[in-house]
Write a protein that holds these residues in place. Sequence first.
Motif, PDB file in Angstrom:
ATOM      1  N   ASP A  75       0.858  -1.210  -0.131  1.00 28.95           N
ATOM      2  CA  ASP A  75      -0.002  -0.194  -0.069  1.00 28.95           C
ATOM      3  C   ASP A  75       0.981   1.184   0.079  1.00 28.95           C
ATOM      4  O   ASP A  75       0.576   2.219  -0.399  1.00 28.95           O
ATOM      5  CB  ASP A  75      -1.048  -0.007   1.051  1.00 28.95           C
ATOM      6  CG  ASP A  75      -0.193   0.019   2.700  1.00 28.95           C
ATOM      7  OD1 ASP A  75       1.011  -0.616   2.513  1.00 28.95           O
ATOM      8  OD2 ASP A  75      -0.942   0.218   3.642  1.00 28.95           O
ATOM      9  N   ARG A  99       2.269   1.832  -3.514  1.00 30.75           N
ATOM     10  CA  ARG A  99       1.626   2.336  -4.419  1.00 30.75           C
ATOM     11  C   ARG A  99       1.549   4.043  -4.087  1.00 30.75           C
ATOM     12  O   ARG A  99       1.088   4.601  -5.193  1.00 30.75           O
ATOM     13  CB  ARG A  99      -0.045   1.800  -4.452  1.00 30.75           C
ATOM     14  CG  ARG A  99       0.029   0.377  -4.792  1.00 30.75           C
ATOM     15  CD  ARG A  99      -1.499   0.015  -5.000  1.00 30.75           C
ATOM     16  NE  ARG A  99      -2.265  -0.105  -3.655  1.00 30.75           N
ATOM     17  CZ  ARG A  99      -2.470  -1.240  -2.902  1.00 30.75           C
ATOM     18  NH1 ARG A  99      -1.778  -2.251  -3.302  1.00 30.75           N
ATOM     19  NH2 ARG A  99      -3.021  -1.002  -1.869  1.00 30.75           N
ATOM     20  N   ALA A 100       1.794   4.447  -3.163  1.00 30.58           N
ATOM     21  CA  ALA A 100       1.668   5.855  -2.838  1.00 30.58           C
ATOM     22  C   ALA A 100       3.008   6.750  -3.118  1.00 30.58           C
ATOM     23  O   ALA A 100       3.065   7.760  -3.524  1.00 30.58           O
ATOM     24  CB  ALA A 100       1.603   6.199  -1.317  1.00 30.58           C
ATOM     25  N   ASN A 134       5.846   7.724  -5.885  1.00 31.65           N
ATOM     26  CA  ASN A 134       5.915   7.891  -7.468  1.00 31.65           C
ATOM     27  C   ASN A 134       7.219   7.092  -7.826  1.00 31.65           C
ATOM     28  O   ASN A 134       7.750   6.341  -7.092  1.00 31.65           O
ATOM     29  CB  ASN A 134       6.156   9.423  -7.519  1.00 31.65           C
ATOM     30  CG  ASN A 134       7.515  10.140  -6.827  1.00 31.65           C
ATOM     31  OD1 ASN A 134       8.361   9.389  -6.551  1.00 31.65           O
ATOM     32  ND2 ASN A 134       7.751  11.348  -6.607  1.00 31.65           N
ATOM     33  N   TYR A 178       6.709  10.911  -3.093  1.00 31.15           N
ATOM     34  CA  TYR A 178       5.325  10.472  -2.924  1.00 31.15           C
ATOM     35  C   TYR A 178       4.703  10.968  -4.325  1.00 31.15           C
ATOM     36  O   TYR A 178       4.981  12.154  -4.798  1.00 31.15           O
ATOM     37  CB  TYR A 178       4.686  10.921  -1.801  1.00 31.15           C
ATOM     38  CG  TYR A 178       5.111  10.077  -0.693  1.00 31.15           C
ATOM     39  CD1 TYR A 178       4.382   9.128  -0.379  1.00 31.15           C
ATOM     40  CD2 TYR A 178       6.191  10.287   0.160  1.00 31.15           C
ATOM     41  CE1 TYR A 178       4.471   8.071   0.760  1.00 31.15           C
ATOM     42  CE2 TYR A 178       6.463   9.608   1.313  1.00 31.15           C
ATOM     43  CZ  TYR A 178       5.896   8.284   1.611  1.00 31.15           C
ATOM     44  OH  TYR A 178       6.047   7.551   2.699  1.00 31.15           O
ATOM     45  N   ARG A 179       3.588  10.116  -4.695  1.00 33.94           N
ATOM     46  CA  ARG A 179       2.654  10.946  -5.598  1.00 33.94           C
ATOM     47  C   ARG A 179       1.953  12.041  -4.660  1.00 33.94           C
ATOM     48  O   ARG A 179       1.796  12.118  -3.773  1.00 33.94           O
ATOM     49  CB  ARG A 179       1.627   9.928  -5.966  1.00 33.94           C
ATOM     50  CG  ARG A 179       2.269   8.591  -6.764  1.00 33.94           C
ATOM     51  CD  ARG A 179       1.571   7.392  -7.010  1.00 33.94           C
ATOM     52  NE  ARG A 179       0.209   7.769  -7.563  1.00 33.94           N
ATOM     53  CZ  ARG A 179      -0.976   7.018  -7.647  1.00 33.94           C
ATOM     54  NH1 ARG A 179      -1.008   6.119  -6.693  1.00 33.94           N
ATOM     55  NH2 ARG A 179      -2.163   7.480  -8.179  1.00 33.94           N
ATOM     56  N   ASP A 180       1.365  13.002  -5.520  1.00 28.96           N
ATOM     57  CA  ASP A 180       0.812  14.240  -5.143  1.00 28.96           C
ATOM     58  C   ASP A 180      -0.629  13.695  -4.099  1.00 28.96           C
ATOM     59  O   ASP A 180      -1.398  12.673  -4.675  1.00 28.96           O
ATOM     60  CB  ASP A 180       0.055  15.033  -6.056  1.00 28.96           C
ATOM     61  CG  ASP A 180       1.376  15.718  -6.978  1.00 28.96           C
ATOM     62  OD1 ASP A 180       2.436  15.663  -6.322  1.00 28.96           O
ATOM     63  OD2 ASP A 180       0.808  16.246  -7.921  1.00 28.96           O
ATOM     64  N   GLN A 225      -0.293  11.800  -1.402  1.00 30.77           N
ATOM     65  CA  GLN A 225      -0.347  10.586  -0.853  1.00 30.77           C
ATOM     66  C   GLN A 225       0.795  10.642   0.290  1.00 30.77           C
ATOM     67  O   GLN A 225       1.088   9.498   0.971  1.00 30.77           O
ATOM     68  CB  GLN A 225       0.348   9.618  -1.976  1.00 30.77           C
ATOM     69  CG  GLN A 225      -0.693   9.433  -3.230  1.00 30.77           C
ATOM     70  CD  GLN A 225      -2.177   8.742  -2.546  1.00 30.77           C
ATOM     71  OE1 GLN A 225      -2.169   7.880  -1.918  1.00 30.77           O
ATOM     72  NE2 GLN A 225      -3.065   9.489  -2.860  1.00 30.77           N
ATOM     73  N   GLN A 226       1.251  11.825   0.895  1.00 31.40           N
ATOM     74  CA  GLN A 226       2.096  11.783   1.725  1.00 31.40           C
ATOM     75  C   GLN A 226       1.678  11.315   2.858  1.00 31.40           C
ATOM     76  O   GLN A 226       0.399  11.524   3.360  1.00 31.40           O
ATOM     77  CB  GLN A 226       2.874  13.314   1.968  1.00 31.40           C
ATOM     78  CG  GLN A 226       3.458  13.676   0.765  1.00 31.40           C
ATOM     79  CD  GLN A 226       2.469  14.397  -0.206  1.00 31.40           C
ATOM     80  OE1 GLN A 226       1.384  14.355  -0.276  1.00 31.40           O
ATOM     81  NE2 GLN A 226       3.184  15.162  -1.152  1.00 31.40           N
ATOM     82  N   GLU A 254      -0.490   8.009  10.388  1.00 33.84           N
ATOM     83  CA  GLU A 254       0.249   7.359   9.528  1.00 33.84           C
ATOM     84  C   GLU A 254       1.784   7.198  10.254  1.00 33.84           C
ATOM     85  O   GLU A 254       2.129   5.989  10.324  1.00 33.84           O
ATOM     86  CB  GLU A 254       0.444   7.552   8.155  1.00 33.84           C
ATOM     87  CG  GLU A 254       1.162   6.733   7.414  1.00 33.84           C
ATOM     88  CD  GLU A 254       0.827   5.099   7.210  1.00 33.84           C
ATOM     89  OE1 GLU A 254       1.697   4.473   6.609  1.00 33.84           O
ATOM     90  OE2 GLU A 254      -0.290   4.978   7.549  1.00 33.84           O
TER      91      GLU A 254
END
Length: 264
Positions: free
Chosen positions: A25, A28-29, A31, A99-101, A103-104, A109
């Motif tokens: 998971d 996937r977050a 980049n 990280y993808r936008d 998704q940080q 978390e």
Amino acid sequence: MIEVRQGDGPIVLGLPHTGTEVPEDLRRALNDRGRALADTDWHIHQLYDGLLDGVTTVRTPIHRYVIDVNRAPDGASLYPGQNTTGLCPLTDFDGQPIYRDGQQPDAEEIAWRRDTYHAPYHAALSTELARVRAKHGAAILYDCHSIRSVIPYLFDNTLPDFNIGSNSSTSCAPAVEKTVDEICRAAPGYSTVLNGRFKGGWTTRHYGRPDQGLHAIQMELAQATYMAETPPWSYDAAKAEPLRAHLSYILNALQALVFTGDLS
């Protein structure tokens, strides 16, 4: 989850950054840059394997992009005012987002990762250091690291080959620092700095209590000394073997300090 190999000697090797495991998971977050895992301490567990009889090792297989177990659990910077990466890094060593936008990780978390990955590593490390000190009267934590030799975002010019960190000579007895420094400086063809850009991470600073028989020192190696510094980050045995000889000399000399009682 934490890989511990117990030995009967006084030296404990910390291996905080050699892991490459990333939960799906989280992967996937990330980049594409994050998924490349470029800031791994590649092959360090292989480099140190077999260098000292009776050594104890503590390693996490989790990658530092998940959580950096060599950072303070509260996220406090190791090097205030300088570029660095945090407890759960948002950028790589070049200062680029991993990280993808959107998704940080948020605070919840980060807390979960700290409890799940950071705390167990240090519980294991603490346990092994206590065991070793009880057996020998002293323990030396030798924290094993490596990094690319040229990273303008983090430091100027080319990094020396051996970067020794003792938190400005406070995390270990003078004899420990002196032994490591002298062996490195005598190694032909290698460059050395003591408490330069890397003075020791949170692990070194946290566990180094020489007045209590706990000595900690960090070795940050320039990766050019034993591997290719570009993908696929290949191990170079021709470079590594001479380096391994010097590292073995260091570890055996440190062990001798404990056995002979020369830690003062």
